[in-house]
Design a protein around this motif. Structure first.
Motif, PDB file in Angstrom:
ATOM      1  N   HIS A 262      47.363 -43.084 -85.618  1.00 38.65           N
ATOM      2  CA  HIS A 262      47.998 -41.891 -86.823  1.00 38.65           C
ATOM      3  C   HIS A 262      46.794 -40.994 -86.949  1.00 38.65           C
ATOM      4  O   HIS A 262      45.747 -41.452 -87.312  1.00 38.65           O
ATOM      5  CB  HIS A 262      48.429 -42.428 -87.969  1.00 38.65           C
ATOM      6  N   ILE A 263      46.926 -39.587 -86.752  1.00 42.15           N
ATOM      7  CA  ILE A 263      45.878 -38.667 -86.812  1.00 42.15           C
ATOM      8  C   ILE A 263      46.233 -37.611 -87.830  1.00 42.15           C
ATOM      9  O   ILE A 263      47.527 -37.208 -87.726  1.00 42.15           O
ATOM     10  CB  ILE A 263      45.683 -38.026 -85.339  1.00 42.15           C
ATOM     11  N   ILE A 264      45.500 -37.242 -88.616  1.00 42.67           N
ATOM     12  CA  ILE A 264      45.648 -36.092 -89.456  1.00 42.67           C
ATOM     13  C   ILE A 264      44.649 -35.069 -89.302  1.00 42.67           C
ATOM     14  O   ILE A 264      43.270 -35.391 -89.090  1.00 42.67           O
ATOM     15  CB  ILE A 264      45.356 -36.620 -90.857  1.00 42.67           C
ATOM     16  N   ILE A 265      45.087 -34.101 -88.849  1.00 42.69           N
ATOM     17  CA  ILE A 265      44.284 -32.852 -88.290  1.00 42.69           C
ATOM     18  C   ILE A 265      44.231 -31.711 -89.466  1.00 42.69           C
ATOM     19  O   ILE A 265      45.210 -31.334 -90.012  1.00 42.69           O
ATOM     20  CB  ILE A 265      44.702 -32.222 -87.045  1.00 42.69           C
ATOM     21  N   SER A 266      42.978 -31.119 -89.626  1.00 40.56           N
ATOM     22  CA  SER A 266      42.893 -29.996 -90.430  1.00 40.56           C
ATOM     23  C   SER A 266      41.940 -29.028 -89.955  1.00 40.56           C
ATOM     24  O   SER A 266      41.358 -29.433 -88.954  1.00 40.56           O
ATOM     25  CB  SER A 266      42.210 -30.404 -91.886  1.00 40.56           C
ATOM     26  N   ALA A 267      42.311 -27.826 -90.226  1.00 41.96           N
ATOM     27  CA  ALA A 267      41.439 -26.860 -89.607  1.00 41.96           C
ATOM     28  C   ALA A 267      40.633 -25.913 -90.556  1.00 41.96           C
ATOM     29  O   ALA A 267      41.133 -25.858 -91.837  1.00 41.96           O
ATOM     30  CB  ALA A 267      42.682 -25.453 -89.155  1.00 41.96           C
ATOM     31  N   GLU A 268      39.355 -25.731 -90.355  1.00 39.20           N
ATOM     32  CA  GLU A 268      38.359 -25.229 -91.144  1.00 39.20           C
ATOM     33  C   GLU A 268      38.846 -23.836 -91.788  1.00 39.20           C
ATOM     34  O   GLU A 268      39.083 -23.026 -90.810  1.00 39.20           O
ATOM     35  CB  GLU A 268      36.883 -24.937 -90.347  1.00 39.20           C
ATOM     36  N   GLY A 269      39.038 -23.647 -92.925  1.00 41.07           N
ATOM     37  CA  GLY A 269      39.515 -22.430 -93.703  1.00 41.07           C
ATOM     38  C   GLY A 269      40.831 -22.139 -93.562  1.00 41.07           C
ATOM     39  O   GLY A 269      41.477 -21.067 -93.904  1.00 41.07           O
ATOM     40  N   LYS A 270      41.684 -22.944 -93.465  1.00 45.07           N
ATOM     41  CA  LYS A 270      43.115 -23.043 -93.508  1.00 45.07           C
ATOM     42  C   LYS A 270      43.685 -23.993 -94.193  1.00 45.07           C
ATOM     43  O   LYS A 270      43.353 -25.181 -94.237  1.00 45.07           O
ATOM     44  CB  LYS A 270      43.649 -23.133 -91.910  1.00 45.07           C
ATOM     45  N   GLN A 271      44.611 -23.680 -95.226  1.00 41.70           N
ATOM     46  CA  GLN A 271      45.356 -24.514 -96.116  1.00 41.70           C
ATOM     47  C   GLN A 271      46.266 -25.433 -95.495  1.00 41.70           C
ATOM     48  O   GLN A 271      46.160 -26.602 -95.263  1.00 41.70           O
ATOM     49  CB  GLN A 271      46.108 -24.061 -97.031  1.00 41.70           C
TER      50      GLN A 271
ATOM     51  N   LYS B 237      39.978 -46.472 -86.773  1.00 45.54           N
ATOM     52  CA  LYS B 237      40.587 -47.001 -88.279  1.00 45.54           C
ATOM     53  C   LYS B 237      41.536 -46.022 -88.925  1.00 45.54           C
ATOM     54  O   LYS B 237      41.612 -44.769 -88.498  1.00 45.54           O
ATOM     55  CB  LYS B 237      39.340 -46.817 -89.093  1.00 45.54           C
ATOM     56  N   GLU B 238      42.515 -46.637 -89.276  1.00 42.00           N
ATOM     57  CA  GLU B 238      43.593 -45.779 -90.155  1.00 42.00           C
ATOM     58  C   GLU B 238      43.353 -44.986 -91.081  1.00 42.00           C
ATOM     59  O   GLU B 238      42.855 -45.654 -92.104  1.00 42.00           O
ATOM     60  CB  GLU B 238      44.829 -46.782 -90.091  1.00 42.00           C
ATOM     61  N   PRO B 239      43.899 -43.787 -91.273  1.00 46.87           N
ATOM     62  CA  PRO B 239      44.231 -42.816 -90.389  1.00 46.87           C
ATOM     63  C   PRO B 239      42.986 -42.241 -89.670  1.00 46.87           C
ATOM     64  O   PRO B 239      41.845 -42.130 -90.484  1.00 46.87           O
ATOM     65  CB  PRO B 239      44.934 -41.870 -91.020  1.00 46.87           C
ATOM     66  N   MET B 240      43.093 -41.726 -88.601  1.00 48.43           N
ATOM     67  CA  MET B 240      41.912 -40.859 -87.817  1.00 48.43           C
ATOM     68  C   MET B 240      41.966 -39.463 -88.522  1.00 48.43           C
ATOM     69  O   MET B 240      43.007 -38.734 -88.506  1.00 48.43           O
ATOM     70  CB  MET B 240      41.886 -40.865 -86.560  1.00 48.43           C
ATOM     71  N   ARG B 241      40.853 -38.941 -89.270  1.00 47.58           N
ATOM     72  CA  ARG B 241      40.983 -37.691 -89.753  1.00 47.58           C
ATOM     73  C   ARG B 241      40.146 -36.739 -88.873  1.00 47.58           C
ATOM     74  O   ARG B 241      38.696 -37.069 -88.667  1.00 47.58           O
ATOM     75  CB  ARG B 241      40.649 -37.642 -91.063  1.00 47.58           C
ATOM     76  N   ILE B 242      40.536 -35.677 -88.143  1.00 48.30           N
ATOM     77  CA  ILE B 242      39.853 -34.639 -87.499  1.00 48.30           C
ATOM     78  C   ILE B 242      40.111 -33.300 -88.091  1.00 48.30           C
ATOM     79  O   ILE B 242      40.969 -32.720 -88.474  1.00 48.30           O
ATOM     80  CB  ILE B 242      40.389 -34.647 -85.981  1.00 48.30           C
ATOM     81  N   VAL B 243      38.458 -32.889 -88.200  1.00 46.48           N
ATOM     82  CA  VAL B 243      38.389 -31.444 -88.712  1.00 46.48           C
ATOM     83  C   VAL B 243      38.051 -30.267 -87.559  1.00 46.48           C
ATOM     84  O   VAL B 243      37.028 -30.658 -86.908  1.00 46.48           O
ATOM     85  CB  VAL B 243      37.420 -31.362 -89.753  1.00 46.48           C
ATOM     86  N   VAL B 244      39.108 -29.505 -87.412  1.00 43.99           N
ATOM     87  CA  VAL B 244      38.912 -28.694 -86.166  1.00 43.99           C
ATOM     88  C   VAL B 244      38.223 -27.454 -86.926  1.00 43.99           C
ATOM     89  O   VAL B 244      38.475 -26.735 -87.708  1.00 43.99           O
ATOM     90  CB  VAL B 244      40.204 -28.232 -85.596  1.00 43.99           C
ATOM     91  N   LYS B 245      36.881 -27.013 -86.270  1.00 45.05           N
ATOM     92  CA  LYS B 245      36.012 -25.855 -86.693  1.00 45.05           C
ATOM     93  C   LYS B 245      36.502 -24.414 -85.987  1.00 45.05           C
ATOM     94  O   LYS B 245      36.741 -24.754 -84.631  1.00 45.05           O
ATOM     95  CB  LYS B 245      34.594 -26.213 -86.813  1.00 45.05           C
ATOM     96  N   SER B 246      36.191 -23.525 -86.388  1.00 50.52           N
ATOM     97  CA  SER B 246      36.338 -22.204 -85.487  1.00 50.52           C
ATOM     98  C   SER B 246      35.304 -21.974 -84.599  1.00 50.52           C
ATOM     99  O   SER B 246      35.636 -21.706 -83.401  1.00 50.52           O
ATOM    100  CB  SER B 246      36.690 -21.004 -86.292  1.00 50.52           C
TER     101      SER B 246
END
Length: 160
Positions: A69-78, A143-152
């Motif tokens: 299970h992966i949770i992805i967020s993008a830097e500067g984006k809601q 480790k659940e969940p894997m959080r990935i922050v994508v940077k520009s």
């Protein structure tokens, strides 16, 4: 010629020998001076491995399967833009049976891959407005969940 109490010295011969060695002596001193610190600098040595002091890795069950299970967020984006996707590709001998899997990233930034073996995988993240990003992950350390922050700019960061 110079007369001394010891006898006469030929100044021409003396002048020629001094000019002859004038350039050689500074070069010799420079070589000795530069070679000296190289000999005196200590080199780090590998410490002999001590049994029982290093953290032992658990043996990995080759037949074990997990849901990633992966949770992805993008830097500067809601929220992630629509059309964002993630690819998973097995990396190495243990993951050769894992073919390329693609999953759309939901509006919450989540994606789930099911029944994956504990091996190393390559995640390719496609987010609209960002360059394609790559992350290599060892699922044995998951480790659940894997959080990935994508940077520009720069590589994505895995946050535990």
């Amino acid at each position: 010629m110079i007369s001394t109490s010891l006898g006469r010295i030929n100044t021409d011969l003396l002048a020629r020998n001094i000019t002859k060695f004038k350039t050689r002596i500074p070069i010799l001193i420079l070589c000795v001076a530069l070679s000296r610190p190289a000999v005196a600098v200590p080199f780090p040595q590998d410490e002999p491995s001590k049994t029982g002091t290093s953290p032992a890795k658990k043996p990995v069950d080759k037949k074990a399967k997990i849901d990633l299970h992966i949770i992805i967020s993008a830097e500067g984006k809601q929220a992630l833009p629509s059309g964002s996707k993630i690819d998973l590709l097995g990396n190495g001998q243990a993951c050769q049976d894992v073919q390329r899997l693609q999953h759309s990233i939901g509006p919450d930034g989540g994606a789930t891959f099911v029944d994956l073996p504990l091996c190393k995988v390559k995640l390719t993240i496609y987010i609209t407005g960002f360059d394609t990003k790559f992350v290599f992950v060892d699922l044995a350390d998951y480790k659940e969940p894997m959080r990935i922050v994508v940077k520009s700019n720069g590589p994505p960061v895995i946050v535990q």
